[in-house]
Design an enzyme around this catalytic site. Structure first.
Site, PDB file in Angstrom:
ATOM      1  N   ASN A  63       0.870  -1.175   0.000  1.00  0.00           N
ATOM      2  CA  ASN A  63       0.000   0.000   0.000  1.00  0.00           C
ATOM      3  C   ASN A  63       0.905   1.222   0.000  1.00  0.00           C
ATOM      4  O   ASN A  63       1.496   1.561   1.013  1.00  0.00           O
ATOM      5  CB  ASN A  63      -0.899  -0.024   1.252  1.00  0.00           C
ATOM      6  CG  ASN A  63      -1.728   1.236   1.363  1.00  0.00           C
ATOM      7  OD1 ASN A  63      -1.764   2.059   0.452  1.00  0.00           O
ATOM      8  ND2 ASN A  63      -2.404   1.400   2.489  1.00  0.00           N
ATOM      9  N   LYS A  85       0.061   4.248  -0.342  1.00  0.00           N
ATOM     10  CA  LYS A  85      -0.577   5.455   0.199  1.00  0.00           C
ATOM     11  C   LYS A  85      -0.357   6.631  -0.776  1.00  0.00           C
ATOM     12  O   LYS A  85      -0.372   6.416  -1.978  1.00  0.00           O
ATOM     13  CB  LYS A  85      -0.064   5.727   1.617  1.00  0.00           C
ATOM     14  CG  LYS A  85      -0.212   4.450   2.477  1.00  0.00           C
ATOM     15  CD  LYS A  85      -0.032   4.647   3.943  1.00  0.00           C
ATOM     16  CE  LYS A  85      -0.241   3.298   4.649  1.00  0.00           C
ATOM     17  NZ  LYS A  85      -0.174   3.397   6.092  1.00  0.00           N
ATOM     18  N   HIS A 141      -9.623   1.034   4.537  1.00  0.00           N
ATOM     19  CA  HIS A 141      -8.345   1.220   5.251  1.00  0.00           C
ATOM     20  C   HIS A 141      -8.568   2.176   6.424  1.00  0.00           C
ATOM     21  O   HIS A 141      -9.377   3.097   6.332  1.00  0.00           O
ATOM     22  CB  HIS A 141      -7.282   1.770   4.291  1.00  0.00           C
ATOM     23  CG  HIS A 141      -5.914   1.781   4.898  1.00  0.00           C
ATOM     24  ND1 HIS A 141      -5.500   2.771   5.752  1.00  0.00           N
ATOM     25  CD2 HIS A 141      -4.892   0.900   4.810  1.00  0.00           C
ATOM     26  CE1 HIS A 141      -4.256   2.496   6.152  1.00  0.00           C
ATOM     27  NE2 HIS A 141      -3.873   1.371   5.591  1.00  0.00           N
ATOM     28  N   GLU A 149      -7.004   4.626   7.429  1.00  0.00           N
ATOM     29  CA  GLU A 149      -6.842   6.049   7.102  1.00  0.00           C
ATOM     30  C   GLU A 149      -8.092   6.590   6.407  1.00  0.00           C
ATOM     31  O   GLU A 149      -8.432   7.758   6.546  1.00  0.00           O
ATOM     32  CB  GLU A 149      -5.569   6.246   6.264  1.00  0.00           C
ATOM     33  CG  GLU A 149      -4.334   6.095   7.150  1.00  0.00           C
ATOM     34  CD  GLU A 149      -3.119   5.508   6.466  1.00  0.00           C
ATOM     35  OE1 GLU A 149      -3.038   5.542   5.230  1.00  0.00           O
ATOM     36  OE2 GLU A 149      -2.233   5.009   7.196  1.00  0.00           O
ATOM     37  N   GLU A 175      -5.272  -4.696  10.511  1.00  0.00           N
ATOM     38  CA  GLU A 175      -4.269  -3.647  10.689  1.00  0.00           C
ATOM     39  C   GLU A 175      -4.566  -2.881  11.973  1.00  0.00           C
ATOM     40  O   GLU A 175      -5.374  -1.933  11.960  1.00  0.00           O
ATOM     41  CB  GLU A 175      -4.297  -2.676   9.493  1.00  0.00           C
ATOM     42  CG  GLU A 175      -3.979  -3.337   8.171  1.00  0.00           C
ATOM     43  CD  GLU A 175      -3.374  -2.362   7.179  1.00  0.00           C
ATOM     44  OE1 GLU A 175      -2.291  -2.658   6.672  1.00  0.00           O
ATOM     45  OE2 GLU A 175      -3.975  -1.294   6.935  1.00  0.00           O
ATOM     46  N   GLY A 189       2.514   2.731  10.699  1.00  0.00           N
ATOM     47  CA  GLY A 189       3.435   3.861  10.533  1.00  0.00           C
ATOM     48  C   GLY A 189       4.095   4.303  11.820  1.00  0.00           C
ATOM     49  O   GLY A 189       4.696   5.376  11.891  1.00  0.00           O
ATOM     50  N   SER A 248       3.519  -1.759  10.306  1.00  0.00           N
ATOM     51  CA  SER A 248       4.976  -1.775  10.505  1.00  0.00           C
ATOM     52  C   SER A 248       5.622  -3.122  10.174  1.00  0.00           C
ATOM     53  O   SER A 248       6.558  -3.554  10.849  1.00  0.00           O
ATOM     54  CB  SER A 248       5.334  -1.333  11.934  1.00  0.00           C
ATOM     55  OG  SER A 248       4.888  -0.006  12.160  1.00  0.00           O
TER      56      SER A 248
HETATM   57  P1  13P Z   1       3.029   0.699   7.660  1.00  0.00           P
HETATM   58  O1  13P Z   1       3.592  -0.588   7.113  1.00  0.00           O
HETATM   59  O2  13P Z   1       3.735   1.922   7.155  1.00  0.00           O
HETATM   60  O3  13P Z   1       2.888   0.655   9.146  1.00  0.00           O
HETATM   61  O4  13P Z   1       1.534   0.825   7.075  1.00  0.00           O
HETATM   62  C1  13P Z   1       0.668  -0.240   7.212  1.00  0.00           C
HETATM   63  C2  13P Z   1      -0.541   0.026   6.395  1.00  0.00           C
HETATM   64  O5  13P Z   1      -1.338   0.886   6.687  1.00  0.00           O
HETATM   65  C3  13P Z   1      -0.736  -0.775   5.172  1.00  0.00           C
HETATM   66  O6  13P Z   1      -2.000  -0.588   4.648  1.00  0.00           O
END
Ligand code: 13P
Length: 250
Positions: free
Chosen positions: A10, A12, A96, A98, A168, A174, A214
Site C-alpha cells: 500500500n 498510500k 483502510h 486512514e 491492521e 506507521g 509496521s
Molecule cells: P506501515 O507498514 O507503514 O505501518 O503501514 C501499514 C498500512 O497501513 C498498510 O496498509
C-alpha cells in the site's frame, strides 16, 4: 488446504509516475519466478496506468487503494470500479483505517463498497483493526467483530470466495510498533471465528487474513511464519523495491 499468501504494497499518497515506474522496473526482476505467494501493488489512482503498463504480464497484480460504490456519477474526486478495471486493476483495498479516520468511512460504506467490488469481480481487501484506546480498554475483540459483521452485511457464503481481510491494528500503522506475532495471530483467530459464525466454517477456513502495521524485512519471517497470518499489507517498507522484495521472500 493451505491458504496462498498475498503480500501487498500500500503505497498510500507516495510516488510520482516516474518513481512508480522505476520501482516496478527494479522490483519485477527481484521477484521473477516467485510463485509461493501472490503479490499486489496498491498505488494512487493517478499512478495506475503507469504501474499497470510496467507490471503487465508479470506475477504482480495491481489494484486501487479505494473505490466508490456507485457505478458512476457526480462524485468529485472519486474513482469508479469501471475506471479501475478499464486500466487493468483487479484488486482494491476497502475501509483502510486512514479512510475510516480521515475520510469518515463507516462500516456501512465499507459494506456498500464490498458489495460493489464483488459484483464487478474485483478482489476486495477489507481492512479492519482497533485503535490504541480500544486495545487498552480490552475492546479489541468486540471492535473486530463489529467491523467484520458490518462489512459483511448481506454477503453470502456463495459470494465470499474472493474476499481477503487485512487486520491492521491502527496503533501499529506507521509507528514502528508491530503487533507481536502472537497478538496478530490472536486477532486473526477472532476475525476467522466471526467469519465462521457469519458464513460457515468452510468459508472461514479458506479466507485469507493479512496482517498490516509496521511490517518490515526484519519482522516479516516471525509474522508471516504464523499459521494464522496469510500475508501482509505493507506501507512504509513497500516503497523501496529491495525492502518489499525481502518481505515477499521472507
Ligand atoms: P506501515 O507498514 O507503514 O505501518 O503501514 C501499514 C498500512 O497501513 C498498510 O496498509
Amino acid at each position: 488446504m493451505p491458504r496462498k499468501a498475498l503480500i501487498a504494497a500500500n503505497w498510500k499518497m507516495y510516488k510520482t509516475p516516474a518513481e512508480a515506474k522505476a520501482f516496478v522496473d527494479a522490483f519485477l526482476p527481484l521477484v521473477a519466478g516467485h510463485t509461493r505467494d501472490e503479490m499486489a501493488l496498491f498505488p494512487s489512482p493517478v499512478l495506475l496506468p503507469t504501474v499497470m503498463a510496467a507490471a503487465r504480464g508479470s506475477n504482480v497484480a495491481v489494484g486501487a487503494q479505494n473505490i466508490h460504490f456507485a457505478e458512476e456519477g457526480a462524485y468529485t474526486g472519486e474513482t469508479s470500479i469501471a475506471q479501475l478495471k478499464a486500466v487493468g486493476g483487479t484488486h482494491t483495498l476497502i475501509g483502510h483505517s486512514e479512510r475510516r479516520q480521515y475520510f469518515a468511512e463507516t462500516d456501512e460504506i465499507v459494506n456498500k463498497k464490498l458489495h460493489a467490488a464483488l459484483k464487478h469481480g474485483l478482489v476486495p481487501v477489507v481492512c479492519v483493526g482497533e485503535v490504541l484506546a480500544e486495545r487498552e480498554a480490552g475492546q479489541t475483540g468486540q471492535v473486530l467483530k463489529t467491523q467484520v459483521t458490518g462489512a459483511f452485511a448481506g454477503i453470502t457464503a456463495e459470494m465470499a470466495a474472493p474476499i481477503v481481510i487485512a487486520y491492521e491494528p491502527v496503533w501499529a500503522i506507521g509507528t514502528g510498533k508491530t503487533a507481536t506475532p502472537e497478538m496478530a495471530a490472536d486477532a486473526h483467530r477472532i476475525i476467522r471465528a466471526e467469519v465462521a459464525g457469519l458464513l460457515g466454517a468452510g468459508v472461514a477456513a479458506k479466507m485469507r487474513i493479512l496482517y498490516g502495521g509496521s511490517v518490515k524485512p526484519e519482522n516479516a519471517t516471525a509474522l508471516l511464519g504464523q499459521e494464522e497470518i496469510d500475508g501482509a499489507l505493507v506501507g512504509g517498507a513497500s516503497l523501496k523495491p529491495d525492502s518489499f522484495a525481502k518481505i515477499v521472500k521472507y
